[in-house]
Design an enzyme around this catalytic site. Structure first.
Site, PDB file in Angstrom:
ATOM      1  N   ASP A  59       0.094  -7.737   1.445  1.00 55.27           N
ATOM      2  CA  ASP A  59       0.771  -6.269   1.642  1.00 55.27           C
ATOM      3  C   ASP A  59       2.347  -6.009   1.733  1.00 55.27           C
ATOM      4  OD1 ASP A  59       0.240  -3.428   1.869  1.00 55.27           O
ATOM      5  OD2 ASP A  59       0.107  -3.368   4.017  1.00 55.27           O
ATOM      6  N   HIS A 113       0.737  -1.085  -0.078  1.00 54.95           N
ATOM      7  CA  HIS A 113      -0.267  -0.140  -0.021  1.00 54.95           C
ATOM      8  C   HIS A 113       0.869   1.294   0.000  1.00 54.95           C
ATOM      9  CE1 HIS A 113       0.291  -0.007   4.518  1.00 54.95           C
ATOM     10  NE2 HIS A 113       0.360   1.254   4.343  1.00 54.95           N
ATOM     11  N   SER A 133       4.881   2.890   7.754  1.00 52.44           N
ATOM     12  CA  SER A 133       4.378   1.625   7.224  1.00 52.44           C
ATOM     13  C   SER A 133       5.562   1.032   6.186  1.00 52.44           C
ATOM     14  CB  SER A 133       3.244   1.865   6.096  1.00 52.44           C
ATOM     15  OG  SER A 133       2.076   2.013   6.892  1.00 52.44           O
TER      16      SER A 133
END
Length: 376
Positions: A141, A111, A219
């Protein structure tokens, strides 16, 4: 009022005002230092601190040994001006990543780079490199980028394991929250085997939950154990405000170490599969109707691993009535009661592995060995 009375009243008010002014000036003189009243002053003597605590020293050492392996990722996206039809490249987002090997591969979250037309990777020494996308697995992911580092390569993050993690053990997250580069936060493993919605409605399972502060920009960064080994990729937070609320999630390193080699060698992740047809919602309805806990095999692919193993799909009568034949109740002794659990268990193996599938057939339990095939 007589003239004498007015004069006396003014005199009283003037006297009170003068007294009040004198009182204020006296108090202010204690606050302000004038002229020769100033005193000579020297800097205060610094007290000796003593040695840092053992856990502080180990945390400092962990950060200093790991920070060079963490990178700052910025992405850009191409957009079209609706009036001029011109194409522009605009900033898209930021994230974190880490060095995977000596070949310039960078691991981050899918993402972080989703929808981006280009990505730049910044090393801790300030060097910037344009990154190429090697492969991605939205279901996990995970994405792999590559940069060309000719010299002074940062060391890869040491690899750990996640299958043996314990709730309560210390963890450390390094990343770039809100663009504040190379930030360290600490916490513990709060829970294991968490699940979150992923891309295209898929569920990302087996996640590590931690209370180490994770914010937008973290992230893709590494989650480390107290030995400085990689145990996960920081991937998401639970927060109504968008900032850390003490609930963060990380993809476990055992998943990363299974998926990444395929992304590097093939550009995509090939799921292991049985070669059967199943349906989650229909399965819930059907198993509740026949009062059985398991997964009804609706169909078996021609030439599939399931067909070779002798598994049987449901029979469909001319009027559309479905009669289950094989109902999967366990894989390698681990019970399954939903399609999601079935896919999760199988995803823990590799194509070519042979697993034991326990099914209910004609009210009898039998175990069938199946060699997993490449899935779609």
């Amino acid at each position: 009022m007589p003239e004498n009375g007015r004069f006396l009243s003014r005199l009283i008010w003037i006297t009170l005002a003068v007294m009040l002014l004198i009182f204020l000036l006296r108090d202010m003189s204690d606050f302000f230092i004038f002229g020769d009243k100033r005193e000579h002053a020297e800097p205060r003597i610094v007290e000796a601190r003593g040695n840092l605590a053992e856990d502080e020293l180990s945390t400092i050492e962990l950060f200093e040994n790991s920070r060079d392996s963490v990178v700052f990722i910025t992405t850009r996206q191409r957009v079209m001006d609706a009036w001029t039809r011109n194409i522009f490249s605009v900033p898209s987002g930021t994230g974190s990543g880490f060095i995977w090997d000596d070949h310039g591969h960078i691991i981050t979250n899918f993402h972080v780079i989703k929808g981006a037309s280009e990505a730049m990777v910044r090393l801790v020494d300030g060097r910037d490199y344009k990154a190429a996308l090697v492969g991605a697995s939205p279901a996990h992911d995970i994405a792999v980028l590559r940069i060309g580092i000719g010299f002074q390569r940062p060391s890869p993050v040491p690899l750990g394991t996640s299958y043996d993690l314990k709730v309560g053990q210390k963890v450390f997250a390094i990343g770039n929250p809100f663009g504040l580069d190379w930030t360290l936060t600490t916490g513990i493993v709060s829970a294991l085997d968490r699940s979150l919605p992923g891309e295209n409605g898929r569920i990302i399972s087996n996640l590590i939950q931690t209370d180490a502060a994770i914010n937008p920009g973290n992230s893709g960064g590494p989650l480390l154990d107290s030995a400085g080994r990689l145990i996960g990729i920081n991937t998401a937070i639970y927060s109504p405000s968008g900032a850390s609320a003490g609930i963060g999630f990380a993809v476990p390193v055992d998943t990363v170490n299974r998926v990444v080699p395929q992304l590097i060698s093939r550009g995509k992740y090939i799921r292991p599969a049985l070669g059967i047809t199943v349906d989650g919602k229909f399965n819930e309805h059907l198993t509740s109707t026949i009062n059985v806990h398991g997964i009804v095999i609706l169909g078996v692919g021609r030439g599939s691993a399931a067909e070779a193993a002798g598994l049987k799909g449901a029979a469909i009568s001319p009027d559309g009535e479905i009669t289950p034949r094989d109902i999967i109740i366990a894989i390698n002794g681990e019970p399954v009661d939903s399609v999601e659990k079935l896919l999760l268990i199988i995803d823990g193996y590799r194509v070519g592995d042979t697993i034991r599938v326990r099914v209910v057939r004609d009210e009898q339990e039998i175990e069938v060995p199946v060699t997993l095939q490449p899935g779609e």
